[in-house]
Design a protein around this motif. Sequence first.
Motif, short mmCIF file in Angstrom:
data_model
loop_
_atom_site.label_atom_id
_atom_site.label_comp_id
_atom_site.label_asym_id
_atom_site.label_seq_id
_atom_site.Cartn_x
_atom_site.Cartn_y
_atom_site.Cartn_z
N ILE A 1 0.84 -1.20 0.00
CA ILE A 1 0.00 0.00 0.00
C ILE A 1 0.87 1.25 0.00
O ILE A 1 0.61 2.20 -0.75
N ILE A 2 1.91 1.24 0.81
CA ILE A 2 2.82 2.40 0.86
C ILE A 2 3.51 2.59 -0.49
O ILE A 2 3.62 3.72 -0.98
N VAL A 3 3.95 1.52 -1.11
CA VAL A 3 4.60 1.62 -2.42
C VAL A 3 3.62 2.18 -3.44
O VAL A 3 3.97 3.05 -4.26
N MET A 4 2.38 1.71 -3.41
CA MET A 4 1.37 2.20 -4.37
C MET A 4 1.09 3.69 -4.14
O MET A 4 0.91 4.44 -5.10
N LEU A 5 1.05 4.13 -2.88
CA LEU A 5 0.80 5.55 -2.60
C LEU A 5 1.94 6.42 -3.10
O LEU A 5 1.71 7.50 -3.66
N PHE A 6 3.18 5.98 -2.91
CA PHE A 6 4.32 6.78 -3.34
C PHE A 6 4.49 6.75 -4.86
O PHE A 6 4.94 7.73 -5.45
N SER A 7 4.13 5.66 -5.49
CA SER A 7 4.26 5.59 -6.94
C SER A 7 3.08 6.25 -7.65
O SER A 7 3.14 6.50 -8.84
N LYS A 8 2.02 6.53 -6.91
CA LYS A 8 0.81 7.17 -7.44
C LYS A 8 0.23 6.40 -8.62
O LYS A 8 -0.33 6.96 -9.54
N GLU A 9 0.39 5.10 -8.57
CA GLU A 9 -0.13 4.24 -9.62
C GLU A 9 -1.55 3.82 -9.27
O GLU A 9 -1.85 3.47 -8.14
N LYS A 10 -2.43 3.88 -10.24
CA LYS A 10 -3.83 3.52 -10.03
C LYS A 10 -3.99 2.01 -10.13
O LYS A 10 -3.32 1.35 -10.91
N ILE A 11 -4.92 1.47 -9.34
CA ILE A 11 -5.23 0.04 -9.40
C ILE A 11 -6.24 -0.17 -10.52
O ILE A 11 -7.28 0.48 -10.55
N SER A 12 -5.94 -1.07 -11.43
CA SER A 12 -6.83 -1.36 -12.54
C SER A 12 -7.76 -2.51 -12.15
O SER A 12 -7.39 -3.68 -12.21
N PHE A 13 -8.98 -2.14 -11.74
CA PHE A 13 -9.92 -3.16 -11.33
C PHE A 13 -10.41 -4.01 -12.50
O PHE A 13 -10.77 -5.16 -12.32
N SER A 14 -10.38 -3.45 -13.70
CA SER A 14 -10.77 -4.25 -14.87
C SER A 14 -9.74 -5.35 -15.13
O SER A 14 -10.11 -6.46 -15.51
N ALA A 15 -8.47 -5.06 -14.90
CA ALA A 15 -7.43 -6.09 -15.07
C ALA A 15 -7.56 -7.16 -13.99
O ALA A 15 -7.35 -8.34 -14.25
N ILE A 16 -7.93 -6.74 -12.78
CA ILE A 16 -8.12 -7.70 -11.70
C ILE A 16 -9.30 -8.62 -12.01
O ILE A 16 -9.24 -9.83 -11.76
N LYS A 17 -10.37 -8.06 -12.56
CA LYS A 17 -11.54 -8.89 -12.93
C LYS A 17 -11.17 -9.95 -13.96
O LYS A 17 -11.66 -11.07 -13.90
N LYS A 18 -10.29 -9.58 -14.89
CA LYS A 18 -9.90 -10.52 -15.95
C LYS A 18 -9.16 -11.73 -15.40
O LYS A 18 -9.27 -12.83 -15.94
N ILE A 19 -8.40 -11.55 -14.33
CA ILE A 19 -7.61 -12.66 -13.79
C ILE A 19 -8.16 -13.16 -12.46
O ILE A 19 -7.50 -13.92 -11.76
N SER A 20 -9.38 -12.76 -12.11
CA SER A 20 -9.96 -13.15 -10.83
C SER A 20 -10.11 -14.67 -10.70
O SER A 20 -10.04 -15.22 -9.60
N PHE A 21 -10.28 -15.35 -11.82
CA PHE A 21 -10.38 -16.81 -11.81
C PHE A 21 -9.11 -17.44 -11.24
O PHE A 21 -9.16 -18.44 -10.54
N PHE A 22 -7.96 -16.82 -11.50
CA PHE A 22 -6.69 -17.34 -11.00
C PHE A 22 -6.36 -16.80 -9.62
O PHE A 22 -5.65 -17.44 -8.85
N LEU A 23 -6.87 -15.62 -9.28
CA LEU A 23 -6.58 -15.02 -7.99
C LEU A 23 -7.37 -15.66 -6.86
O LEU A 23 -6.88 -15.77 -5.74
N LEU A 24 -8.60 -16.07 -7.12
CA LEU A 24 -9.45 -16.63 -6.07
C LEU A 24 -8.85 -17.86 -5.42
O LEU A 24 -8.79 -17.91 -4.18
N PRO A 25 -8.37 -18.85 -6.16
CA PRO A 25 -7.76 -20.01 -5.48
C PRO A 25 -6.53 -19.65 -4.65
O PRO A 25 -6.27 -20.25 -3.63
N GLN A 26 -5.78 -18.61 -5.07
CA GLN A 26 -4.61 -18.19 -4.31
C GLN A 26 -5.02 -17.61 -2.96
O GLN A 26 -4.33 -17.79 -1.97
N GLY A 27 -6.14 -16.90 -2.94
CA GLY A 27 -6.62 -16.34 -1.69
C GLY A 27 -7.17 -17.39 -0.74
O GLY A 27 -7.14 -17.23 0.47
N LEU A 28 -7.65 -18.49 -1.29
CA LEU A 28 -8.20 -19.56 -0.47
C LEU A 28 -7.12 -20.46 0.11
O LEU A 28 -7.37 -21.17 1.08
N GLU A 29 -5.97 -20.45 -0.47
CA GLU A 29 -4.88 -21.33 -0.07
C GLU A 29 -4.42 -21.15 1.32
O GLU A 29 -4.35 -20.29 2.03
#
Length: 73
Positions: A45-73
Amino acid sequence: MFKSKLMLLTAVLIFGTLAVFVRNINLTSKEIALLRGIIGSLFLIIVMLFSKEKISFSAIKKISFFLLPQGLE
């Protein structure tokens, strides 16, 4: 090229020294994992705030199929 090698070396050193710190901490493995997750999240979070980079929620939606099992692990 040098920057990427330096980043890789830094990551390997941090990961490799983890056992030394874990051995000397009087916490359960679950507590250590939770604290590592919290500290890592705060760092990102600190790195994202200093880099002022926006989070692309559309990109996250595209790979959510792969992210969900990682969160459940």
